[in-house]
Design a protein around this motif. Structure first.
Motif, PDB file in Angstrom:
ATOM      1  N   ILE A 162      44.736  34.258  -9.295  1.00 21.34           N
ATOM      2  CA  ILE A 162      45.057  32.969  -8.700  1.00 21.34           C
ATOM      3  C   ILE A 162      44.170  31.908  -9.347  1.00 21.34           C
ATOM      4  N   SER A 163      44.702  30.722  -9.567  1.00 18.81           N
ATOM      5  CA  SER A 163      43.867  29.653 -10.119  1.00 18.81           C
ATOM      6  C   SER A 163      42.852  29.224  -9.074  1.00 18.81           C
ATOM      7  N   SER A 164      41.698  28.785  -9.527  1.00 23.37           N
ATOM      8  CA  SER A 164      40.665  28.381  -8.578  1.00 23.37           C
ATOM      9  C   SER A 164      41.121  27.172  -7.762  1.00 23.37           C
ATOM     10  N   THR A 211      33.827  29.023 -17.803  1.00 24.42           N
ATOM     11  CA  THR A 211      34.545  29.110 -16.524  1.00 24.42           C
ATOM     12  C   THR A 211      34.173  27.975 -15.581  1.00 24.42           C
ATOM     13  N   VAL A 212      32.984  27.404 -15.751  1.00 29.99           N
ATOM     14  CA  VAL A 212      32.528  26.340 -14.854  1.00 29.99           C
ATOM     15  C   VAL A 212      32.416  24.983 -15.550  1.00 29.99           C
ATOM     16  N   GLU A 213      32.716  24.929 -16.844  1.00 30.84           N
ATOM     17  CA  GLU A 213      32.639  23.658 -17.568  1.00 30.84           C
ATOM     18  C   GLU A 213      33.591  22.647 -16.931  1.00 30.84           C
ATOM     19  N   ASP A 214      33.072  21.490 -16.549  1.00 35.18           N
ATOM     20  CA  ASP A 214      33.853  20.462 -15.843  1.00 35.18           C
ATOM     21  C   ASP A 214      34.472  21.028 -14.565  1.00 35.18           C
ATOM     22  N   ALA A 232      38.030   8.409 -17.637  1.00 35.48           N
ATOM     23  CA  ALA A 232      39.468   8.136 -17.551  1.00 35.48           C
ATOM     24  C   ALA A 232      40.208   8.930 -18.621  1.00 35.48           C
ATOM     25  N   GLY A 233      41.322   9.530 -18.230  1.00 35.04           N
ATOM     26  CA  GLY A 233      42.136  10.284 -19.178  1.00 35.04           C
ATOM     27  C   GLY A 233      41.704  11.716 -19.377  1.00 35.04           C
ATOM     28  N   HIS A 234      40.666  12.166 -18.679  1.00 32.36           N
ATOM     29  CA  HIS A 234      40.218  13.556 -18.810  1.00 32.36           C
ATOM     30  C   HIS A 234      41.318  14.493 -18.323  1.00 32.36           C
ATOM     31  N   GLU A 235      41.452  15.643 -18.973  1.00 29.34           N
ATOM     32  CA  GLU A 235      42.539  16.569 -18.661  1.00 29.34           C
ATOM     33  C   GLU A 235      42.489  17.120 -17.239  1.00 29.34           C
ATOM     34  N   LEU A 236      41.326  17.077 -16.611  1.00 34.97           N
ATOM     35  CA  LEU A 236      41.191  17.595 -15.253  1.00 34.97           C
ATOM     36  C   LEU A 236      41.075  16.490 -14.200  1.00 34.97           C
ATOM     37  N   ALA A 237      41.278  15.244 -14.606  1.00 31.33           N
ATOM     38  CA  ALA A 237      41.080  14.121 -13.685  1.00 31.33           C
ATOM     39  C   ALA A 237      42.001  14.201 -12.471  1.00 31.33           C
ATOM     40  N   GLU A 238      43.167  14.793 -12.612  1.00 32.32           N
ATOM     41  CA  GLU A 238      44.104  14.879 -11.470  1.00 32.32           C
ATOM     42  C   GLU A 238      43.547  15.735 -10.339  1.00 32.32           C
ATOM     43  N   PHE A 239      42.586  16.602 -10.654  1.00 26.97           N
ATOM     44  CA  PHE A 239      42.040  17.499  -9.641  1.00 26.97           C
ATOM     45  C   PHE A 239      40.805  16.938  -8.942  1.00 26.97           C
ATOM     46  N   PRO A 249      39.174  23.912 -12.248  1.00 24.75           N
ATOM     47  CA  PRO A 249      40.409  24.041 -11.476  1.00 24.75           C
ATOM     48  C   PRO A 249      41.463  24.915 -12.138  1.00 24.75           C
ATOM     49  N   ASP A 250      41.475  24.935 -13.474  1.00 22.79           N
ATOM     50  CA  ASP A 250      42.497  25.707 -14.176  1.00 22.79           C
ATOM     51  C   ASP A 250      42.039  27.124 -14.535  1.00 22.79           C
TER      52      ASP A 250
END
Length: 313
Positions: free
Chosen positions: A297-299, A162-165, A106-113, A274-275
């Motif tokens: 382009i972003s992934s 590039t692939v972390e998380d 919860a609260g991870h910066e990429l959780a929205e993706f 994702p970013d």
């Protein structure tokens, strides 16, 4: 051990990666595919995962449909038979599948993706088994990416950030025995390219997987028992300006007695973060042709574009 020829490379990961980097690079450049032995995923785990997958797909349709997430684009849970279509295809594929993605706190910066995973309550040990397999796939995929980086003349750890998380997804695939009422022209998986960075596939020993060569002919991918098939996805193709090729491939319908058998496999679609912005590597652009390189382009945006094309978003 490395089987070096002008055919699809078959290499062992149980050796220094410098020994296999160029064999892999040659195979990915020519075919977009390679085969990996000694990948480090325990056979006991593979057998357990296959059993759990078969147990889930044997459930009644109404039980499986509880796990279909409306509006989720198939990113998690169950996608029923007759939904996914290959890009530009008019007929759906003859398959059903289950998706497991990354679990983020919860609260991870990429959780929205990345949506939370869901787990079928009817299959004991499903969550533990496939969480373990997801991690094992990531480890094997990381080794392959190190070899690719070496082939490209980069630091072996180039791909690590590039692939972390990353938004990697494991798919449990079930191709049922061929239905008598299947639409004309329908096959188990129509010709398509993968969206992601690289794909690692377990369960391709049974005949049916074919790739499209540069000459425009279909070539069967022969896989030793227990080996992984690796193929380049569109994201890595874009990053390398097609130096490493994302090749069109398909799973054709069986013949003879195999028509009555189901087919099961487990691909792992390894994704960039994702970013992460996919911008063609300068060493993959021919001097004087810089303007022809694809736009950055972003992934995540690239993924959304492609999911819309295959009827999953």
């Amino acid at each position: 051990m490395t089987d070096s020829s002008n055919d699809i490379a078959v290499v062992s990961l149980d050796q220094p990666l410098e020994n296999i980097a160029d064999d892999l690079g040659r195979s990915f450049s020519e075919y977009g595919f390679a085969v990996i032995r000694d990948h480090g995923i325990p056979q006991e785990l593979i057998d357990r995962a296959e059993a759990k997958s078969k147990e889930f797909f044997a459930l009644p349709t109404e039980a499986k449909m509880k796990y279909k997430i409306e509006g989720g684009g198939g990113a998690r849970g169950y996608t029923p038979f007759g939904v996914e279509k290959a890009k530009d295809a008019e007929i759906f594929d003859l398959k059903e599948f289950w998706h497991i993605g990354r679990s983020l706190p919860a609260g991870h910066e990429l959780a929205e993706f990345m949506a939370p995973n869901i787990w079928p309550e009817e299959v004991d040990g499903f969550r533990d088994t496939f969480s373990e397999l997801y991690s094992a796939f990531e480890t094997a995929g990381g080794r392959v990416l190190e070899a690719i980086a070496i082939h490209l003349g980069r630091d072996p750890k180039f791909f690590v950030p590039t692939v972390e998380d990353g938004n990697s997804v494991m798919r449990l695939l079930h191709y049922p025995p061929l239905p008598e009422d299947a639409p004309d022209g329908a096959i188990r998986a129509a010709a398509h390219g993968d969206i992601n960075t690289i794909t690692l596939l377990l369960g391709a020993e049974e005949a049916g997987l074919e790739l499209l060569t540069k000459e425009g002919t279909w070539k069967a991918v022969d896989v030793p028992e227990g080996a992984l098939v690796i193929n380049v996805g569109d994201m890595l193709d874009r990053l390398t300006n097609s130096k490493l090729r994302s090749t069109t491939h398909r799973v054709v319908n069986p013949k003879g007695e195999a028509v009555r058998r189901a087919r099961f496999s487990m691909p792992f679609f390894l994704h960039f973060r994702p970013d992460y912005v996919i911008e063609t590597l300068p060493e993959c652009i021919e001097e004087g042709h810089e303007s022809e390189a694809p736009a950055p382009i972003s992934s995540h945006e690239f993924l959304l574009q492609r999911l819309r094309e295959i009827n999953l978003a």
